[in-house]
Design an enzyme around this catalytic site. Structure first.
Site, PDB file in Angstrom:
ATOM      1  N   ARG A  62      42.600  45.270  32.444  1.00  0.00           N
ATOM      2  CA  ARG A  62      42.650  44.213  31.688  1.00  0.00           C
ATOM      3  C   ARG A  62      41.774  43.182  31.663  1.00  0.00           C
ATOM      4  O   ARG A  62      41.897  42.158  30.669  1.00  0.00           O
ATOM      5  CB  ARG A  62      43.827  43.454  32.453  1.00  0.00           C
ATOM      6  CG  ARG A  62      45.249  44.410  32.602  1.00  0.00           C
ATOM      7  CD  ARG A  62      46.357  44.016  33.273  1.00  0.00           C
ATOM      8  NE  ARG A  62      46.196  44.307  34.601  1.00  0.00           N
ATOM      9  CZ  ARG A  62      46.313  45.255  35.468  1.00  0.00           C
ATOM     10  NH1 ARG A  62      46.637  46.295  34.865  1.00  0.00           N
ATOM     11  NH2 ARG A  62      45.943  45.252  36.705  1.00  0.00           N
ATOM     12  N   GLU A  99      42.513  47.198  49.328  1.00  0.00           N
ATOM     13  CA  GLU A  99      43.310  47.041  50.327  1.00  0.00           C
ATOM     14  C   GLU A  99      43.926  48.321  50.870  1.00  0.00           C
ATOM     15  O   GLU A  99      44.456  48.279  51.992  1.00  0.00           O
ATOM     16  CB  GLU A  99      44.512  46.079  50.056  1.00  0.00           C
ATOM     17  CG  GLU A  99      45.349  46.376  48.843  1.00  0.00           C
ATOM     18  CD  GLU A  99      46.282  45.287  48.226  1.00  0.00           C
ATOM     19  OE1 GLU A  99      47.111  45.022  49.131  1.00  0.00           O
ATOM     20  OE2 GLU A  99      45.936  44.861  47.265  1.00  0.00           O
TER      21      GLU A  99
END
Length: 179
Positions: A62, A99
């Protein structure tokens, strides 16, 4: 930065994606709304209008959409930062922490000349692992990071604070609480 709710309302929230408990902030609805997309790009560009920015670096995927539009408005070149193995020419790479593990990104070794002023662009900053890796990659070849820009900040996850601790100014158009 405070921002009109009309543009924030164009971001779709998808609960429990990609896993239970996550509220996924989907900007594809913002991109599909011509007025919101134009306004978002204008707001990302605004602080640097009239400044000398050499390149805009966008993080896959994006960040390519947003970064290309920002680069066009600033009359700057565009540099794609991609996942490993996607670029055809000689590259430099950087491993970074997510993460849920680690990954690697790369860019063409000649995409940015030493001393060029670069703005880093992506759609969202969460934990900051990807953006931190991109900053290190760009600085590693001599770029000066003017700022990192995002549509969305998830401040509870600390990514923007991590970039600021690296002396990178951060601009986000909106923030959402939580994950």
């Amino acid at each position: 930065m405070t921002f009109d709710l009309d543009i924030k309302s164009t971001v779709r929230t998808i609960p429990d994606y990609p896993k239970p408990g996550i509220l996924f902030r989907d900007i594809t609805t913002l991109l599909a709304d011509a007025r919101a997309f134009r306004r978002a790009v204008d707001e990302l560009v605004h602080p640097w209008a009239g400044s000398k920015i050499d390149k805009v670096a966008g993080i896959e995927a994006r960040g390519f959409i947003l970064g290309g539009a920002v680069a066009h408005q600033l009359s700057a070149g565009f540099v794609p930062i991609r996942k490993k193995g996607k670029l055809p020419h000689k590259t430099v790479s950087m491993s970074y922490t997510l993460e849920y593990g680690t990954d690697e990104m790369e860019m063409h070794v000649d995409a940015v000349a030493p001393g060029e002023k670069v703005i880093l662009v992506d759609d969202l900053i969460a934990t900051g692992g990807t953006a931190e890796g991109a900053v290190k990659l760009l600085r590693g070849i001599g770029a000066t990071i003017a700022a990192a820009c995002f549509i969305i900040d998830l401040p509870d996850l600390g990514g923007a604070a991590k970039l600021r601790a690296m002396d990178v100014p951060v601009r986000s158009l909106m923030a959402f609480e939580g994950h």
